[in-house]
Design a protein around this motif. Structure first.
Motif, short mmCIF file in Angstrom:
data_model
loop_
_atom_site.label_atom_id
_atom_site.label_comp_id
_atom_site.label_asym_id
_atom_site.label_seq_id
_atom_site.Cartn_x
_atom_site.Cartn_y
_atom_site.Cartn_z
N LYS A 118 0.85 -1.20 0.00
CA LYS A 118 0.00 0.00 0.00
C LYS A 118 0.89 1.25 0.00
O LYS A 118 0.66 2.21 -0.72
N LYS A 119 1.94 1.18 0.84
CA LYS A 119 2.83 2.32 0.98
C LYS A 119 3.58 2.62 -0.33
O LYS A 119 3.68 3.77 -0.75
N GLN A 120 4.07 1.55 -0.94
CA GLN A 120 4.85 1.74 -2.18
C GLN A 120 4.03 2.42 -3.26
O GLN A 120 4.45 3.39 -3.87
N ILE A 121 2.81 1.94 -3.49
CA ILE A 121 2.03 2.49 -4.60
C ILE A 121 1.56 3.92 -4.28
O ILE A 121 1.52 4.78 -5.15
N ASN A 122 1.27 4.15 -3.00
CA ASN A 122 0.88 5.51 -2.61
C ASN A 122 2.01 6.50 -2.79
O ASN A 122 1.81 7.63 -3.24
N LYS A 123 3.22 6.07 -2.43
CA LYS A 123 4.38 6.95 -2.52
C LYS A 123 4.65 7.31 -3.99
O LYS A 123 4.88 8.48 -4.31
N ILE A 124 4.57 6.32 -4.85
CA ILE A 124 4.84 6.58 -6.28
C ILE A 124 3.73 7.46 -6.87
O ILE A 124 3.99 8.43 -7.57
N ALA A 125 2.48 7.12 -6.53
CA ALA A 125 1.35 7.90 -7.07
C ALA A 125 1.45 9.36 -6.62
O ALA A 125 1.25 10.28 -7.40
N GLU A 159 -6.96 -3.39 -4.73
CA GLU A 159 -7.46 -2.49 -3.66
C GLU A 159 -6.46 -1.35 -3.42
O GLU A 159 -6.84 -0.18 -3.35
N TYR A 160 -5.17 -1.69 -3.35
CA TYR A 160 -4.15 -0.65 -3.09
C TYR A 160 -4.04 0.33 -4.26
O TYR A 160 -3.82 1.52 -4.08
N MET A 161 -4.18 -0.20 -5.47
CA MET A 161 -4.12 0.67 -6.66
C MET A 161 -5.25 1.69 -6.61
O MET A 161 -5.05 2.88 -6.83
N ARG A 162 -6.46 1.18 -6.34
CA ARG A 162 -7.65 2.06 -6.31
C ARG A 162 -7.46 3.15 -5.25
O ARG A 162 -7.72 4.32 -5.47
N ASN A 163 -6.97 2.72 -4.12
CA ASN A 163 -6.78 3.64 -3.01
C ASN A 163 -5.74 4.71 -3.36
O ASN A 163 -5.97 5.91 -3.17
N ASP A 166 -7.20 7.10 -5.99
CA ASP A 166 -8.19 8.01 -5.42
C ASP A 166 -7.53 9.08 -4.54
O ASP A 166 -7.90 10.25 -4.58
N ASN A 167 -6.55 8.66 -3.76
CA ASN A 167 -5.86 9.63 -2.89
C ASN A 167 -5.15 10.72 -3.67
O ASN A 167 -4.88 11.79 -3.15
N VAL A 172 -6.81 4.35 -12.50
CA VAL A 172 -6.13 3.06 -12.40
C VAL A 172 -5.99 2.39 -13.77
O VAL A 172 -6.99 2.17 -14.46
N VAL A 173 -4.75 2.08 -14.12
CA VAL A 173 -4.48 1.29 -15.33
C VAL A 173 -3.86 -0.01 -14.84
O VAL A 173 -2.76 0.02 -14.27
N THR A 174 -4.54 -1.13 -15.01
CA THR A 174 -3.96 -2.37 -14.51
C THR A 174 -4.42 -3.56 -15.33
O THR A 174 -5.47 -3.54 -15.96
N GLU A 175 -3.57 -4.57 -15.31
CA GLU A 175 -3.82 -5.74 -16.17
C GLU A 175 -4.75 -6.75 -15.51
O GLU A 175 -4.66 -7.00 -14.31
N ILE A 176 -5.63 -7.29 -16.33
CA ILE A 176 -6.37 -8.48 -15.87
C ILE A 176 -5.99 -9.62 -16.82
O ILE A 176 -5.77 -9.40 -18.01
#
Ligand code: PEP
Ligand code: MN
Length: 342
Positions: A118-125, A159-163, A166-167, A172-176
């Motif tokens: 969660k921390k990593q993706i928030n920091k980069i975003a 979930e972490y990407m969305r968060n 949004d923050n 969100v661009v992500t693979e399924i």
């Protein structure tokens, strides 16, 4: 008898016209700058795709039959881009929907290879959103070549990407990778990515097209690394035929004999940008990270891709590339992306 002097005389006429063209472009830019300053004061979004379309439509009607529509559109693509480029990084520039982001020029998609925490993706975003980047990438489901490599955080990763998005007022661009993931997460993803390894999963492509037919949310389709351009375009047709015309074609490098001794992971399929732009109206995104597999080359390949007419870039970034859990060799620092956009 043709006369050499006549050629010179006509060339002189062209020179005068060229002076007029450039002097008018300079005037146009100065007025565009005044408009952007006013928009800034009024807190209006700088970018107005409707107005841009009105301009090219009007000119296409006015000069119908005298000049090709494609030519006018191309010239104005460059003019519009030039007018706005110095303003795009302004922090006041808030994009409210994913479409404005997709229409921005160039389209920049950035983020880590994989969501690691969660921390990593928030920091980069948080860092890249400051540069005006609105499209956050990051894999939750990672299709890795080796089953022993980090496979992504799965459901938690989404979930972490969305968060994080949004923050930071991002998308969100992500693979399924399969239809069960699509059913579960389609609503939480703004741009659905189909990876290179899934380009020929035609059932999945069809399902993505059907599932997004009502929302028409963008689908980023990556080129299979052993697919021809025709195969790539036919794959995109599975999605468009199923009801969603909004496919972004992502070139991400192909496998060639270069890989016998090249330092690059794939061969950057840069010339395919030129060809795709002639073959289709779909937007073309270039991925300098997977195509080179080497951080050292990301910046120069990105610049060339944009010069060749790519509509955008998808770049992998990490605040500590060497510690990235996947694709660590190709990640660049967030501030290096800023240098590319600049
Ligand atoms: C990615 O962009 O996350 C990725 C896995 O790339 P590709 O599908 O092109 O290998
Ligand atoms: Mn990657």
């Amino acid at each position: 008898m043709p006369d050499k002097h006549k050629i010179k005389e006509l060339q002189n006429q062209i020179d005068l016209i060229d002076n007029d063209i450039i002097s008018n472009l300079v005037k146009r830019k100065s007025i565009a700058n005044q408009i952007l300053s006013l928009k800034k004061e009024l807190a209006l979004p700088y970018y107005n795709p409707v107005r841009e379309e009105e301009i090219t439509n009007r000119l296409n009607i006015l000069f119908k039959g005298k000049i090709e529509k494609k030519f006018i559109n191309k010239i104005y693509q460059v003019i519009f881009k030039d007018s706005i480029k110095n303003h795009l990084l302004d922090s006041q520039f808030e994009i409210k929907n994913v479409w404005q982001s997709i229409e921005s020029n160039p389209i920049i998609i950035a983020g880590p290879c994989a969501v690691e925490s969660k921390k990593q993706i928030n920091k980069i975003a948080s860092e890249i959103s400051k540069y005006g980047i609105k499209l956050l990438r990051g894999g939750a489901f990672k299709p890795r070549t080796s089953p022993d490599s980090f496979q992504g955080l799965g459901d938690k990763g989404i979930e972490y990407m969305r968060n994080a998005a949004d923050n930071n007022n991002m998308f969100v661009v992500t693979e399924i990778c399969d239809s069960s993931q699509l059913d579960k997460f389609a609503d939480q993803i703004d741009v659905i990515q189909i990876g290179s390894r899934s380009m020929t999963a035609y059932g999945l492509l069809k399902k993505v097209g059907e599932k997004t037919a009502s929302t028409k949310k963008p689908v980023l389709l990556k080129r299979g690394f052993n697919a021809t351009l025709n195969e790539f375009l036919l794959a995109s047709k599975y999605i468009t035929d199923a009801g969603n015309p909004n496919v972004l074609l992502c070139l991400r490098g192909i496998r060639t004999f270069e890989q016998i001794d090249s330092k690059m992971r794939f061969t950057p399929d840069l010339s395919s940008i030129l060809e795709l732009k002639d073959m289709t109206d779909l937007k073309v995104i270039f991925d300098p990270s997977h195509s080179t597999g080497n951080a050292k080359y990301v910046k120069s390949v990105s610049k060339v891709a944009l010069e060749l007419g790519a509509d955008g870039l998808m770049i992998e970034t990490h605040y500590s590339p060497k510690d990235a859990l996947s694709d660590s060799k190709q990640a660049i620092l967030p501030k290096e992306i800023l240098e590319i956009i600049d």
